[in-house]
Structures are given as C-alpha cells and as structure tokens.
Design a protein around this motif. Structure first.
Motif, PDB file in Angstrom:
ATOM      1  N   PRO A 347      99.579  90.738 113.156  1.00 38.53           N
ATOM      2  CA  PRO A 347      98.829  91.384 111.659  1.00 38.53           C
ATOM      3  C   PRO A 347      99.182  92.758 111.351  1.00 38.53           C
ATOM      4  N   GLU A 348      98.684  92.894 110.112  1.00 36.23           N
ATOM      5  CA  GLU A 348      98.687  94.565 109.827  1.00 36.23           C
ATOM      6  C   GLU A 348      97.787  95.422 110.503  1.00 36.23           C
ATOM      7  N   VAL A 349      98.113  96.731 110.957  1.00 38.37           N
ATOM      8  CA  VAL A 349      97.146  97.393 111.385  1.00 38.37           C
ATOM      9  C   VAL A 349      96.865  98.844 110.554  1.00 38.37           C
ATOM     10  N   ALA A 350      95.762  98.901 110.096  1.00 41.32           N
ATOM     11  CA  ALA A 350      95.354 100.295 109.328  1.00 41.32           C
ATOM     12  C   ALA A 350      94.387 101.113 109.756  1.00 41.32           C
ATOM     13  N   SER A 351      94.568 102.117 110.014  1.00 47.31           N
ATOM     14  CA  SER A 351      93.629 103.337 110.776  1.00 47.31           C
ATOM     15  C   SER A 351      93.756 104.571 109.946  1.00 47.31           C
ATOM     16  N   VAL A 352      92.489 105.156 110.110  1.00 50.46           N
ATOM     17  CA  VAL A 352      92.370 106.551 109.658  1.00 50.46           C
ATOM     18  C   VAL A 352      91.412 107.519 110.704  1.00 50.46           C
ATOM     19  N   GLY A 353      91.397 108.486 110.821  1.00 53.22           N
ATOM     20  CA  GLY A 353      90.773 109.293 111.707  1.00 53.22           C
ATOM     21  C   GLY A 353      90.638 109.078 113.032  1.00 53.22           C
ATOM     22  N   MET A 392      84.671 100.518 113.418  1.00 51.56           N
ATOM     23  CA  MET A 392      84.228 102.090 112.909  1.00 51.56           C
ATOM     24  C   MET A 392      83.662 102.809 113.979  1.00 51.56           C
ATOM     25  N   VAL A 393      84.061 104.228 114.008  1.00 49.31           N
ATOM     26  CA  VAL A 393      83.522 104.970 114.908  1.00 49.31           C
ATOM     27  C   VAL A 393      82.480 105.952 114.414  1.00 49.31           C
ATOM     28  N   ILE A 401      81.124 108.606 109.342  1.00 45.21           N
ATOM     29  CA  ILE A 401      82.250 107.958 110.054  1.00 45.21           C
ATOM     30  C   ILE A 401      83.322 108.913 110.359  1.00 45.21           C
ATOM     31  N   VAL A 402      83.877 108.735 111.650  1.00 39.37           N
ATOM     32  CA  VAL A 402      84.980 109.526 111.910  1.00 39.37           C
ATOM     33  C   VAL A 402      86.124 108.846 112.216  1.00 39.37           C
ATOM     34  N   GLY A 403      86.143 107.699 112.373  1.00 40.83           N
ATOM     35  CA  GLY A 403      87.404 106.731 112.710  1.00 40.83           C
ATOM     36  C   GLY A 403      87.018 105.368 112.104  1.00 40.83           C
ATOM     37  N   PHE A 404      88.017 104.710 111.857  1.00 45.10           N
ATOM     38  CA  PHE A 404      88.411 103.453 111.313  1.00 45.10           C
ATOM     39  C   PHE A 404      89.431 102.761 111.535  1.00 45.10           C
ATOM     40  N   LEU A 414      92.679  97.935 102.415  1.00 43.79           N
ATOM     41  CA  LEU A 414      91.464  98.267 102.584  1.00 43.79           C
ATOM     42  C   LEU A 414      91.024  99.626 102.947  1.00 43.79           C
ATOM     43  N   LEU A 415      92.235 100.076 103.449  1.00 40.57           N
ATOM     44  CA  LEU A 415      92.127 101.332 104.211  1.00 40.57           C
ATOM     45  C   LEU A 415      91.645 102.621 103.347  1.00 40.57           C
ATOM     46  N   HIS A 416      91.837 102.740 102.178  1.00 40.83           N
ATOM     47  CA  HIS A 416      91.696 103.939 101.287  1.00 40.83           C
ATOM     48  C   HIS A 416      90.054 104.035 101.435  1.00 40.83           C
ATOM     49  N   ALA A 417      89.232 103.128 101.156  1.00 44.09           N
ATOM     50  CA  ALA A 417      87.958 103.212 101.146  1.00 44.09           C
ATOM     51  C   ALA A 417      87.189 103.962 102.420  1.00 44.09           C
ATOM     52  N   ALA A 418      87.987 103.590 103.525  1.00 45.36           N
ATOM     53  CA  ALA A 418      87.780 104.338 104.931  1.00 45.36           C
ATOM     54  C   ALA A 418      88.064 105.787 104.856  1.00 45.36           C
ATOM     55  N   THR A 419      89.295 105.903 104.204  1.00 49.29           N
ATOM     56  CA  THR A 419      89.628 107.394 104.335  1.00 49.29           C
ATOM     57  C   THR A 419      88.875 108.196 103.130  1.00 49.29           C
TER      58      THR A 419
END
Length: 454
Positions: A347-353, A392-393, A401-404, A414-419
């Motif tokens: 699957p795709e993996v998407a992360s930020v923070g 979410m962290v 939120i500091v990590g997603f 979906l990632l940009h909303a978390a960014t």
C-alpha cells in the motif's frame, strides 16, 4: 576566458535550481543557470516522474481489481515503459530549455566549478555573481564498498527508472523508498524480485508502515530477506549475477539494483567532495553562497527543495535590494520540521512530521492515536477488503498534532490535510470543526479525534 556577469548564478538546473533562478528574476535580478546534464534534473528524467509512471499502471489495475464489475486485463509492460518514456520526455530537455528562455534565465551548458568568491567557471566561460552563487547540484546514488559490487555494473535508481526492458530476475539491495517502490514496480511488470533489506523495510517511518509494505510485497511474489547483509558480488561469463550474503547463501539475478542511500554532488564543483553543505534557515552557507535542495541534506525530496528554493530566491532578492529579511518563524526561511512524504508502494505510505519514537526522543509528552482505515465507511466503498492504518501523534502540552502517518490504498491524497494541521499548529479542539465529508476515506480524521477525548 569569456567573462560574463549576473546577479545570481545557480549551479544545477533541477527543480530547486530552476525555482531559485525564477524567483530571483521575478524579483528584478538577472540570473544564469549552469547545467552539466539535462535541464530539469534528476526528478524529471530519473526519479519522481518516470518512477511514478512505472508504478501508476499497476496501481490502477489493483484499484480496478478491488471492486466488482470492472473488466481487468493483464498489465502490458511494453505499454508501461512507453508511457514512462513520455513522462521522461524521452530524455530530451527541449521544453525545459524553452521554459528557461521564456523566463529570462540564461543557460550555460557544462560542469560549473567555483574558483573564487562569487566566481564560477564553465569550460572557457568565467561567470561572476554580483550577489549570490547558489549550489543546487542534488545527489547521486551511494554504492557501498562491497567486494565485486562495482565490477558487476549494478543498477542505481537511474538505470531502474530508465530501464528499456524488464529483467527476468531483479535483486535489490536496500529497504528504503527507492528499494520498495522499485520492488513494487518491477514485480508488477513481471520480474522475479528479491529484496535484501539489511536494516529492515522503511525503517525511518512508523513500524506499521514497513510491516504492511513487507506483507504486500511478499503477497506480490517478492522474496524479502530482512537483516540480509551482502558481502560479495560477481557476474558469471553468461551474465548472471551472484550475490553472497553474510550467512554464506547466494542470490542469483539478471540485474542488481543498489538502493542504499544518496551522496551529495559536490565533487568537481570547487566544494568539499562528498560533504553535505550546511546552511542556515535562509539556505545561506556564507555571505554569498547558498545551497538548496538535496545537496544541503535537510530533506531529500523534490517538493522540499522547491520550497527551499522559493524562499532562498526571495531572500537573495531582499538582500540584494537592501531590504530586511524576515527570517523569524513564518517569514522568509525554511523550516524542515514539517516534511511530507509519500512512498508509492502497495500500500501507499504517507507521512508528515514526527514518528511516535522521534517525538519521544525530542522530549515531547505525547499521546498516540491509531485507527483501522478499513473500518472507515469511505474506505470500504473505495475498495473491497480495504486494509489500512492511520496514526496521529499529539503533543499533549500544546494539544496539537506533531506527526501523522497513513498506510493504505490511495492515501497519498489525504496527506495534505495533515500537513496543514501540523504546519499551522491547529489545536485539536478546532479540528473538530473541520468536518470530513461522508462517505470518504478522510472521515478517518473524525474517528481519530473521537479516540482522543479532549
């Protein structure tokens, strides 16, 4: 020598170099770019664009197979490679050169070398910068010093991205983004892929991301060896490659892809060879030298390089015109703490923070909230048997939120909303008012908040 003067000289015409030059010109300065290969850089011809083209056809087929009523045929490798060629512009940079011309940016072909303060030589041309020299030379694949490895002429990310045919057997050394994406791509195209991941799979991400990608690779027929260290390599007279592992076993392949990291392109540029260029938050190395993109080692991602370049261009213009530089937070500076990244595997993996572990190491008092993406109504509509995970962290002291991290089919969008939530430091009690549409996969936001009582 032929001497020419510009306000700004940029070495490297990849996305970062193009953006900093464009920003400088739009700010009223003159700019020249020096490029030794193709205008457009690694991303356009050997990385982002061609690799995602290799991956997209198989991803679309998997999506079609996940819902009934859609006729699905076999993947056509030749057609996939032809589409990849289109996205790589057949490794010609005519359109990119045309853009430079239209933007008013001068192009000098050749290897640029810094020979003095603000002075760059390109062949028999001596370029002098009135205000700034910007290094945007990117990185190259790192090939480890394994006995015999260089002698077998292994693939790096470049050869994999530009492959003219699909090898029958492909061995991949590494377990990071390039390794897992190319394992996904070539397994779908028909290669018998062996992944040799000494340090695990996607180790810089949340553990569940690597676990799910490893499981999916194995389901796709990839042989995954975790903790496997390659100690030797040789190519037989018939062309077959044999890799020797630390435990004495051998892996046979037709081609070997080395995906074990990157090294900065500073050799020959009048800079310390093989060393990352240390910059401040305005991308400045010293009073006249700047470094943007991968070469400064902050975040080896095209979108982050372009972000740095836009800011650096604005800063150079401001300093050249004697204007103040707003280098405080939210001003003209690059904050590398909020870095979004997508791994286009299955699957795709998407992360930020930050990951949960990184947040703890940073001394934050955190709470981790996990949710099964497959339990979201929109996900079950998106694909039968949808499997995914979201985390979410939360920084408990600030309630932000500091990590997603997400792992699942088509989670990249979906990632940009978390960014935005992390970069904007949006308090969780405000996020409750950002209501996700039903039924979409983004409803996971509501489920995560429900599992974090305020």
């Amino acid at each position: 020598m032929n001497a020419q003067t510009y306000d700004v000289i940029v070495i490297g015409a990849g996305p970062a170099g193009e953006n900093v030059a464009d920003r400088a010109v739009k700010g009223g300065l003159t700019a020249a770019i020096v490029e030794r290969e193709l205008v457009g850089g690694e991303c356009s011809y050997w990385a982002c664009m061609p690799t995602k083209a290799l991956l997209r056809s198989a991803a679309a087929r998997r999506a079609a197979l996940s819902v009934p009523g859609v006729p699905v045929g076999d993947l056509d490798p030749a057609a996939v490679l032809r589409r990849r060629d289109e996205f790589a512009a057949h490794w010609k940079d005519d359109s990119q050169v045309g853009w430079l011309d239209s933007a008013g940016i001068a192009l000098h072909r050749g290897a640029g070398r810094i020979v003095a303060d603000r002075v760059v030589e390109v062949g028999d041309v001596r370029l002098t910068a009135r205000h700034a020299v910007v290094v945007a030379t990117g990185t190259s694949a790192f090939v480890p010093d394994i006995p015999g490895l260089r002698d077998i002429a292994p693939w790096t990310s470049r050869e994999a991205a530009a492959a003219s045919s699909v090898p029958g057997r492909l061995a991949i050394i590494g377990g990071g983004v390039v390794a897992t994406e190319m394992a996904t791509a070539f397994a779908a195209l028909g290669s018998a892929v062996t992944l040799l991941a000494r340090s695990g799979v996607l180790g810089s991400f949340e553990p569940f991301a690597g676990e799910r990608v490893t499981e999916a690779l194995r389901e796709a027929g990839v042989t995954v060896h975790l903790g496997a260290a390659v100690t030797g390599a040789r190519r037989d007279p018939g062309g077959e490659v044999r890799l020797t592992l630390a435990d004495g076993t051998e892996v046979a392949a037709d081609e070997v892809l080395v995906a074990t990291g990157r090294t900065p392109n500073t050799e020959g540029a009048g800079l310390p060879a093989g060393q990352w260029l240390t910059v401040d938050d305005t991308m400045r190395v010293n009073d006249w030298l700047y470094a943007v993109g991968d070469v400064n080692g902050r975040a080896l991602l095209t979108h982050q390089g372009k972000y740095q370049a836009r800011l650096a261009g604005d800063v150079i213009v401001a300093r050249a015109l004697g204007k103040p530089v707003e280098d405080a937070r939210w001003g003209r500076h690059a904050d590398s703490g909020v870095v979004p990244q997508v791994v286009f595997t299955d699957p795709e993996v998407a992360s930020v923070g930050l990951t949960a572990a990184a947040a703890t190491e940073a001394g934050l008092r955190t709470r981790v909230v996990d949710y099964d993406l497959g339990a979201v109504a929109g996900a079950s509509l998106h694909a039968d048997g949808y499997r995914g995970h979201a985390r979410m962290v939360v920084d408990e002291d600030r309630s932000v939120i500091v990590g997603f991290t997400l792992a699942g089919p088509d989670v990249a969008e979906l990632l940009h909303a978390a960014t935005i939530a992390i970069a904007g430091e949006v308090p969780l009690h405000r996020l409750w008012h950002a209501v996700p549409a039903y039924p979409t996969v983004s409803e996971v936001w509501l489920r995560l908040l429900e599992n974090y009582p305020l």
